[in-house]
Design a protein around this motif. Structure first.
Motif, PDB file in Angstrom:
ATOM      1  N   LEU A   3       0.822  -1.210   0.000  1.00 31.09           N
ATOM      2  CA  LEU A   3       0.000   0.000   0.000  1.00 31.09           C
ATOM      3  C   LEU A   3       0.858   1.263   0.000  1.00 31.09           C
ATOM      4  N   SER A   4       1.950   1.257   0.747  1.00 29.47           N
ATOM      5  CA  SER A   4       2.867   2.401   0.730  1.00 29.47           C
ATOM      6  C   SER A   4       3.506   2.548  -0.645  1.00 29.47           C
ATOM      7  N   GLY A   5       3.787   1.418  -1.273  1.00 31.37           N
ATOM      8  CA  GLY A   5       4.337   1.444  -2.628  1.00 31.37           C
ATOM      9  C   GLY A   5       3.376   2.075  -3.615  1.00 31.37           C
ATOM     10  N   LYS A   6       2.096   1.807  -3.432  1.00 28.56           N
ATOM     11  CA  LYS A   6       1.101   2.427  -4.316  1.00 28.56           C
ATOM     12  C   LYS A   6       1.086   3.942  -4.138  1.00 28.56           C
ATOM     13  N   LEU A   7       1.210   4.402  -2.901  1.00 29.39           N
ATOM     14  CA  LEU A   7       1.250   5.842  -2.657  1.00 29.39           C
ATOM     15  C   LEU A   7       2.531   6.444  -3.230  1.00 29.39           C
ATOM     16  N   LEU A   8       3.636   5.749  -3.042  1.00 32.24           N
ATOM     17  CA  LEU A   8       4.911   6.219  -3.582  1.00 32.24           C
ATOM     18  C   LEU A   8       4.866   6.251  -5.112  1.00 32.24           C
ATOM     19  N   TYR A   9       4.164   5.304  -5.693  1.00 30.54           N
ATOM     20  CA  TYR A   9       4.045   5.244  -7.147  1.00 30.54           C
ATOM     21  C   TYR A   9       3.332   6.482  -7.700  1.00 30.54           C
ATOM     22  N   LYS A  10       2.379   7.001  -6.939  1.00 33.84           N
ATOM     23  CA  LYS A  10       1.700   8.232  -7.377  1.00 33.84           C
ATOM     24  C   LYS A  10       2.696   9.383  -7.471  1.00 33.84           C
ATOM     25  N   GLY A  11       3.579   9.469  -6.492  1.00 32.46           N
ATOM     26  CA  GLY A  11       4.618  10.490  -6.547  1.00 32.46           C
ATOM     27  C   GLY A  11       5.613  10.220  -7.658  1.00 32.46           C
ATOM     28  N   LEU A  12       5.934   8.947  -7.864  1.00 29.81           N
ATOM     29  CA  LEU A  12       6.884   8.566  -8.913  1.00 29.81           C
ATOM     30  C   LEU A  12       6.363   8.948 -10.292  1.00 29.81           C
ATOM     31  N   LYS A  13       5.086   8.719 -10.528  1.00 35.32           N
ATOM     32  CA  LYS A  13       4.511   9.095 -11.826  1.00 35.32           C
ATOM     33  C   LYS A  13       4.659  10.590 -12.074  1.00 35.32           C
ATOM     34  N   ARG A  14       4.415  11.382 -11.047  1.00 30.04           N
ATOM     35  CA  ARG A  14       4.521  12.839 -11.192  1.00 30.04           C
ATOM     36  C   ARG A  14       5.977  13.242 -11.435  1.00 30.04           C
ATOM     37  N   VAL A  15       6.900  12.645 -10.683  1.00 31.54           N
ATOM     38  CA  VAL A  15       8.324  12.977 -10.842  1.00 31.54           C
ATOM     39  C   VAL A  15       8.802  12.599 -12.242  1.00 31.54           C
ATOM     40  N   LEU A  16       8.407  11.423 -12.712  1.00 30.14           N
ATOM     41  CA  LEU A  16       8.825  11.002 -14.052  1.00 30.14           C
ATOM     42  C   LEU A  16       8.191  11.875 -15.128  1.00 30.14           C
ATOM     43  N   ALA A  17       6.946  12.272 -14.926  1.00 29.28           N
ATOM     44  CA  ALA A  17       6.283  13.146 -15.895  1.00 29.28           C
ATOM     45  C   ALA A  17       6.974  14.508 -15.944  1.00 29.28           C
ATOM     46  N   GLU A  18       7.338  15.032 -14.790  1.00 33.71           N
ATOM     47  CA  GLU A  18       8.044  16.316 -14.752  1.00 33.71           C
ATOM     48  C   GLU A  18       9.429  16.182 -15.371  1.00 33.71           C
ATOM     49  N   GLY A  19      10.075  15.041 -15.145  1.00 31.39           N
ATOM     50  CA  GLY A  19      11.393  14.805 -15.735  1.00 31.39           C
ATOM     51  C   GLY A  19      11.329  14.738 -17.246  1.00 31.39           C
ATOM     52  N   ASN A  20      10.282  14.110 -17.780  1.00 27.70           N
ATOM     53  CA  ASN A  20      10.110  14.033 -19.234  1.00 27.70           C
ATOM     54  C   ASN A  20       9.748  15.394 -19.814  1.00 27.70           C
ATOM     55  N   ALA A  21       9.001  16.184 -19.058  1.00 23.24           N
ATOM     56  CA  ALA A  21       8.621  17.510 -19.541  1.00 23.24           C
ATOM     57  C   ALA A  21       9.832  18.441 -19.578  1.00 23.24           C
ATOM     58  N   ASN A  22      10.762  18.234 -18.637  1.00 28.18           N
ATOM     59  CA  ASN A  22      11.955  19.085 -18.588  1.00 28.18           C
ATOM     60  C   ASN A  22      12.983  18.700 -19.644  1.00 28.18           C
ATOM     61  N   ASN A  23      12.910  17.485 -20.149  1.00 26.95           N
ATOM     62  CA  ASN A  23      13.896  17.028 -21.149  1.00 26.95           C
ATOM     63  C   ASN A  23      13.527  17.431 -22.537  1.00 26.95           C
TER      64      ASN A  23
END
Length: 108
Positions: free
Chosen positions: A88-108
């Motif tokens: 369950l904590s992994g699922k919550l962390l995954y929500k943050g991970l998706k946002r971080v990866l999306a921001e990383g792709n937007a910055n590249n």
């Protein structure tokens, strides 16, 4: 906390451990500080502890098992609760991970 999730998410599995830890640290910050999902994590933990207590009460009150069996059931429930909490904590962390990866792709 992040080290538990190294090689856990397919999206970053191909990266080095150091890179994964950095990304996971950002994802944890995003999920628990920016998105304020820490309350959900606390609720998950509280519900797991409450369900553990309820289950143990039912086993003890209605089944009257032997002391050894009761200890085995208790250990099994604790291990299952820890696994469920990690999931369950992994699922919550995954929500943050998706946002971080999306921001990383937007910055590249």
């Amino acid at each position: 906390m992040e080290s538990k999730y190294v090689n856990y998410f397919d999206e970053i599995k191909h990266k080095s451990e150091r890179e994964q830890l950095h990304i996971l640290s950002e994802a944890r910050y995003e999920a628990f500080v920016i998105q304020r999902l820490g309350v959900k994590a606390a609720v998950y933990l509280t519900l797991l502890v409450a369900s553990l207590a309820a289950f143990m009460f039912v086993v003890q009150a209605y089944l009257s098992p032997s002391f050894m069996f009761f200890g085995f059931v208790q250990a099994l429930v604790i291990v299952d609760s820890l696994a469920a909490y990690k999931y369950l904590s992994g699922k919550l962390l995954y929500k943050g991970l998706k946002r971080v990866l999306a921001e990383g792709n937007a910055n590249n």
